[in-house]
Design a protein around this motif. Structure first.
Motif, PDB file in Angstrom:
ATOM      1  N   ARG A 148      -1.256   2.261 -17.574  1.00 22.87           N
ATOM      2  CA  ARG A 148      -0.746   1.124 -17.291  1.00 22.87           C
ATOM      3  C   ARG A 148       0.093   0.926 -16.115  1.00 22.87           C
ATOM      4  O   ARG A 148       0.676   1.900 -15.661  1.00 22.87           O
ATOM      5  N   PRO A 149      -0.046  -0.023 -15.594  1.00 20.40           N
ATOM      6  CA  PRO A 149       0.731  -0.459 -14.242  1.00 20.40           C
ATOM      7  C   PRO A 149       2.054  -0.379 -14.420  1.00 20.40           C
ATOM      8  O   PRO A 149       2.739  -1.262 -15.626  1.00 20.40           O
ATOM      9  N   ASP A 150       2.778  -0.003 -13.462  1.00 25.56           N
ATOM     10  CA  ASP A 150       4.202  -0.626 -13.632  1.00 25.56           C
ATOM     11  C   ASP A 150       4.737  -1.691 -13.052  1.00 25.56           C
ATOM     12  O   ASP A 150       5.762  -2.002 -13.332  1.00 25.56           O
ATOM     13  N   LEU A 151       3.789  -2.395 -12.333  1.00 29.20           N
ATOM     14  CA  LEU A 151       4.292  -3.651 -11.561  1.00 29.20           C
ATOM     15  C   LEU A 151       2.896  -4.443 -11.563  1.00 29.20           C
ATOM     16  O   LEU A 151       1.734  -3.959 -10.934  1.00 29.20           O
ATOM     17  N   ILE A 152       3.032  -5.704 -11.642  1.00 25.44           N
ATOM     18  CA  ILE A 152       1.907  -6.742 -11.337  1.00 25.44           C
ATOM     19  C   ILE A 152       2.235  -7.750 -10.407  1.00 25.44           C
ATOM     20  O   ILE A 152       3.516  -8.505 -10.639  1.00 25.44           O
ATOM     21  N   VAL A 153       1.251  -7.994  -9.486  1.00 24.91           N
ATOM     22  CA  VAL A 153       1.862  -8.915  -8.360  1.00 24.91           C
ATOM     23  C   VAL A 153       0.720  -9.654  -8.543  1.00 24.91           C
ATOM     24  O   VAL A 153      -0.348  -9.343  -8.213  1.00 24.91           O
ATOM     25  N   SER A 154       0.894 -11.215  -8.596  1.00 25.01           N
ATOM     26  CA  SER A 154      -0.136 -12.030  -8.381  1.00 25.01           C
ATOM     27  C   SER A 154      -0.146 -13.225  -7.400  1.00 25.01           C
ATOM     28  O   SER A 154       0.812 -13.514  -7.068  1.00 25.01           O
ATOM     29  N   GLY A 155      -1.049 -13.091  -6.383  1.00 25.84           N
ATOM     30  CA  GLY A 155      -0.969 -14.066  -5.294  1.00 25.84           C
ATOM     31  C   GLY A 155      -1.610 -13.271  -3.972  1.00 25.84           C
ATOM     32  O   GLY A 155      -2.347 -12.339  -4.082  1.00 25.84           O
ATOM     33  N   ALA A 189       0.920  -1.185  -0.117  1.00 26.76           N
ATOM     34  CA  ALA A 189       0.130   0.061  -0.007  1.00 26.76           C
ATOM     35  C   ALA A 189       0.918   1.342  -0.049  1.00 26.76           C
ATOM     36  O   ALA A 189       0.564   2.414  -0.675  1.00 26.76           O
ATOM     37  N   ASP A 190       1.916   1.134   0.751  1.00 31.27           N
ATOM     38  CA  ASP A 190       2.498   2.273   0.791  1.00 31.27           C
ATOM     39  C   ASP A 190       3.617   2.520  -0.405  1.00 31.27           C
ATOM     40  O   ASP A 190       4.443   3.759  -0.598  1.00 31.27           O
ATOM     41  N   LEU A 191       3.801   1.651  -1.459  1.00 32.35           N
ATOM     42  CA  LEU A 191       4.670   1.856  -2.549  1.00 32.35           C
ATOM     43  C   LEU A 191       4.125   2.775  -3.736  1.00 32.35           C
ATOM     44  O   LEU A 191       4.627   3.177  -4.439  1.00 32.35           O
ATOM     45  N   GLY A 192       2.926   3.011  -3.451  1.00 29.27           N
ATOM     46  CA  GLY A 192       2.071   3.807  -4.568  1.00 29.27           C
ATOM     47  C   GLY A 192       0.486   3.357  -4.557  1.00 29.27           C
ATOM     48  O   GLY A 192      -0.044   3.190  -3.551  1.00 29.27           O
ATOM     49  N   GLU A 193       0.066   3.490  -5.795  1.00 32.39           N
ATOM     50  CA  GLU A 193      -1.445   3.281  -5.950  1.00 32.39           C
ATOM     51  C   GLU A 193      -1.589   1.743  -6.397  1.00 32.39           C
ATOM     52  O   GLU A 193      -1.105   1.364  -7.443  1.00 32.39           O
ATOM     53  N   VAL A 194      -2.164   1.208  -5.512  1.00 30.35           N
ATOM     54  CA  VAL A 194      -2.428  -0.210  -5.594  1.00 30.35           C
ATOM     55  C   VAL A 194      -3.687  -0.568  -6.157  1.00 30.35           C
ATOM     56  O   VAL A 194      -4.903  -0.171  -5.230  1.00 30.35           O
ATOM     57  N   THR A 195      -4.192  -1.221  -7.329  1.00 27.26           N
ATOM     58  CA  THR A 195      -5.422  -1.620  -7.689  1.00 27.26           C
ATOM     59  C   THR A 195      -5.654  -3.116  -7.790  1.00 27.26           C
ATOM     60  O   THR A 195      -4.619  -3.672  -8.110  1.00 27.26           O
ATOM     61  N   VAL A 196      -6.632  -3.589  -7.103  1.00 27.45           N
ATOM     62  CA  VAL A 196      -6.941  -5.013  -7.118  1.00 27.45           C
ATOM     63  C   VAL A 196      -7.961  -5.324  -8.240  1.00 27.45           C
ATOM     64  O   VAL A 196      -9.115  -4.660  -8.301  1.00 27.45           O
ATOM     65  N   VAL A 197      -7.584  -6.285  -8.999  1.00 32.37           N
ATOM     66  CA  VAL A 197      -8.608  -6.677 -10.196  1.00 32.37           C
ATOM     67  C   VAL A 197      -8.537  -8.281  -9.997  1.00 32.37           C
ATOM     68  O   VAL A 197      -7.267  -8.981 -10.569  1.00 32.37           O
ATOM     69  N   ALA A 198      -9.408  -8.905  -9.885  1.00 31.65           N
ATOM     70  CA  ALA A 198      -9.118 -10.325  -9.464  1.00 31.65           C
ATOM     71  C   ALA A 198     -10.548 -10.930  -9.809  1.00 31.65           C
ATOM     72  O   ALA A 198     -11.526 -10.640  -9.804  1.00 31.65           O
ATOM     73  N   PRO A 199     -10.453 -12.404  -9.834  1.00 34.95           N
ATOM     74  CA  PRO A 199     -11.656 -13.232 -10.153  1.00 34.95           C
ATOM     75  C   PRO A 199     -12.603 -13.137  -8.948  1.00 34.95           C
ATOM     76  O   PRO A 199     -12.214 -13.029  -7.721  1.00 34.95           O
ATOM     77  N   THR A 200     -13.935 -13.157  -9.449  1.00 37.15           N
ATOM     78  CA  THR A 200     -14.977 -13.224  -8.335  1.00 37.15           C
ATOM     79  C   THR A 200     -14.799 -14.480  -7.556  1.00 37.15           C
ATOM     80  O   THR A 200     -15.098 -14.350  -6.180  1.00 37.15           O
TER      81      THR A 200
END
Length: 207
Positions: free
Chosen positions: A86-93, A24-35
């Motif tokens: 566009r995001p600068d980074l994608i993290v899955s998990g 959260a403190d790294l920048g703008e975090v957006t969650v887009v995930a399966p229902t």
């Protein structure tokens, strides 16, 4: 930074919330995930059905995009439709259960990160070994340390990391080891059963 967080365990899974908190403190975090949970769907995408998207609360005051599709759908929609930039980074998990050996070919968690790398965006898949004591926040903190190293190197090229965190009940890892892709898979089988009407069905088993 603009960070996109996704998973294959479903948008309300504890692992994705732990990851969002850690970043959260790294920048703008957006969650887009399966229902819903999409484990072992691999790199499947939705072609013959509409994909519906809903804004929902994540339980910690934030909101995210709930996608009625697969992890790769989430990445495509996020980059091409949902996010203003566009995001600068994608993290899955953080996925519950390791993704090692040939399991990376089945994993929706890894597929989401691969999809991000296809778009030229540095991407990580983060998985935690399943055990009696599951520490999602601990795994998310380890992922954050890796991400801090990537940010410090100011990566300008796509990189894909598949990160597996061991059982943390025995203490934190001593370090990080980069290893080649393994070929080991499941010892598989099928258990044959009958339903109440006498019809045969099969349940996959293995270890």
């Amino acid at each position: 930074m603009r960070i996109l967080v996704t998973n294959d365990d479903g948008i309300l899974a504890p692992g994705i919330l732990a990851l969002r908190r850690a970043l959260a403190d790294l920048g703008e975090v957006t969650v887009v995930a399966p229902t819903t949970a999409q484990s072992a769907v691999g790199h499947g995408i939705t072609l013959t059905d509409p994909v519906r998207v809903h804004r929902i609360g994540l339980g910690d005051g934030a909101t995210g995009y709930s996608v009625e599709g697969r992890p790769a759908d989430c990445i495509k929609l996020a980059i091409l439709e949902l996010l203003p930039e566009r995001p600068d980074l994608i993290v899955s998990g953080v996925n519950l259960g390791s993704n090692v050996g040939i399991n990376v070919l089945y994993s929706g968690t890894v597929a989401a990160a691969v999809e991000g790398a296809f778009y030229g965006i540095p991407s990580l898949a983060v998985s935690l070994s399943d055990s009696d004591t599951v520490d999602f926040d601990g795994a998310a903190r380890i992922a954050r340390r890796l991400i801090d190293q990537l940010v410090a190197r100011n990566l300008q090229r796509p990189v894909l990391l598949n990160v597996n965190v061991p059982d943390l009940s025995k203490g934190p890892p001593k370090g990080i080891r980069i290893v080649p892709q393994g070929l080991k898979g499941w010892r598989e089988g099928w258990e044959r059963r009958s339903d109440p009407r006498g019809r045969t069905y099969y349940w996959m088993i293995g270890d």
